[in-house]
Scaffold this motif. Structure first.
Motif, short mmCIF file in Angstrom:
data_model
loop_
_atom_site.label_atom_id
_atom_site.label_comp_id
_atom_site.label_asym_id
_atom_site.label_seq_id
_atom_site.Cartn_x
_atom_site.Cartn_y
_atom_site.Cartn_z
N PHE A 22 -17.88 7.88 -61.11
CA PHE A 22 -18.26 8.09 -62.14
C PHE A 22 -20.35 8.47 -62.37
CE2 PHE A 22 -16.44 3.65 -62.85
CZ PHE A 22 -16.16 4.11 -64.42
N LEU A 23 -20.54 8.66 -61.42
CA LEU A 23 -21.36 9.19 -61.39
C LEU A 23 -22.34 10.19 -60.48
CD1 LEU A 23 -24.16 5.91 -61.44
CD2 LEU A 23 -24.60 8.36 -63.01
N GLY A 24 -21.48 10.22 -59.51
CA GLY A 24 -21.61 11.19 -58.35
C GLY A 24 -21.11 12.56 -58.41
N TRP A 25 -20.50 13.10 -59.57
CA TRP A 25 -20.07 14.51 -60.43
C TRP A 25 -20.79 14.69 -61.25
CZ3 TRP A 25 -20.42 15.07 -65.60
CH2 TRP A 25 -18.86 13.55 -65.86
N ALA A 26 -22.13 13.97 -61.52
CA ALA A 26 -22.37 14.28 -62.67
C ALA A 26 -23.80 15.42 -62.37
CB ALA A 26 -23.11 12.75 -63.59
N LYS A 27 -24.30 15.29 -61.56
CA LYS A 27 -25.64 16.21 -61.55
C LYS A 27 -24.70 17.55 -60.90
CE LYS A 27 -29.94 16.99 -58.64
NZ LYS A 27 -29.67 18.38 -58.76
#
Length: 117
Positions: free
Chosen positions: A96-101
């Motif tokens: 959910f979050l690891g890919w965003a930045k």
């Protein structure tokens, strides 16, 4: 804890891609399994990730808040579906979050290069 399902449904309805009648299924999550409505991959699928980066390229905090809210709801749904052993928190974070930045950084870098050309 977390937002009630009704609030999450309104988040999806209020999301820019969810506005108006879609010509084809949008790449939004189908709860409680958290599979993409359009392609049946785990949500956020590759297309959803790409679309979200484009939408939030100037609002990375907004993207993080949206994804963190979705992560919390997904954890709750997965715990209800399979309480023992439950979802792997590290895997769910990466999903959910690891890919965003990293993706936002690439998009913002490309935008910066395009503006200077």
């Amino acid at each position: 804890m977390g937002a009630p399902a009704g609030q999450l449904d309104s988040l999806h309805r209020d999301h820019p891609r969810a506005a108006g009648p879609p010509a084809r299924p949008s790449h939004l999550p189908r709860r409680p399994l958290w599979l993409c409505r359009a392609c049946a991959a785990e949500w956020p699928c590759l297309t959803a990730r790409s679309l979200l980066v484009v939408e939030y390229v100037v609002d990375p905090v907004g993207l993080s808040v949206y994804l963190a809210t979705m992560l919390q709801a997904a954890l709750e749904d997965h715990r209800r579906l399979s309480p023992d052993p439950g979802p792997d928190p590290a895997r769910m974070y990466a999903r959910f979050l690891g890919w965003a930045k990293p993706r936002l950084d690439i998009a913002r870098n490309r935008l910066g290069n395009a503006e200077t050309s």
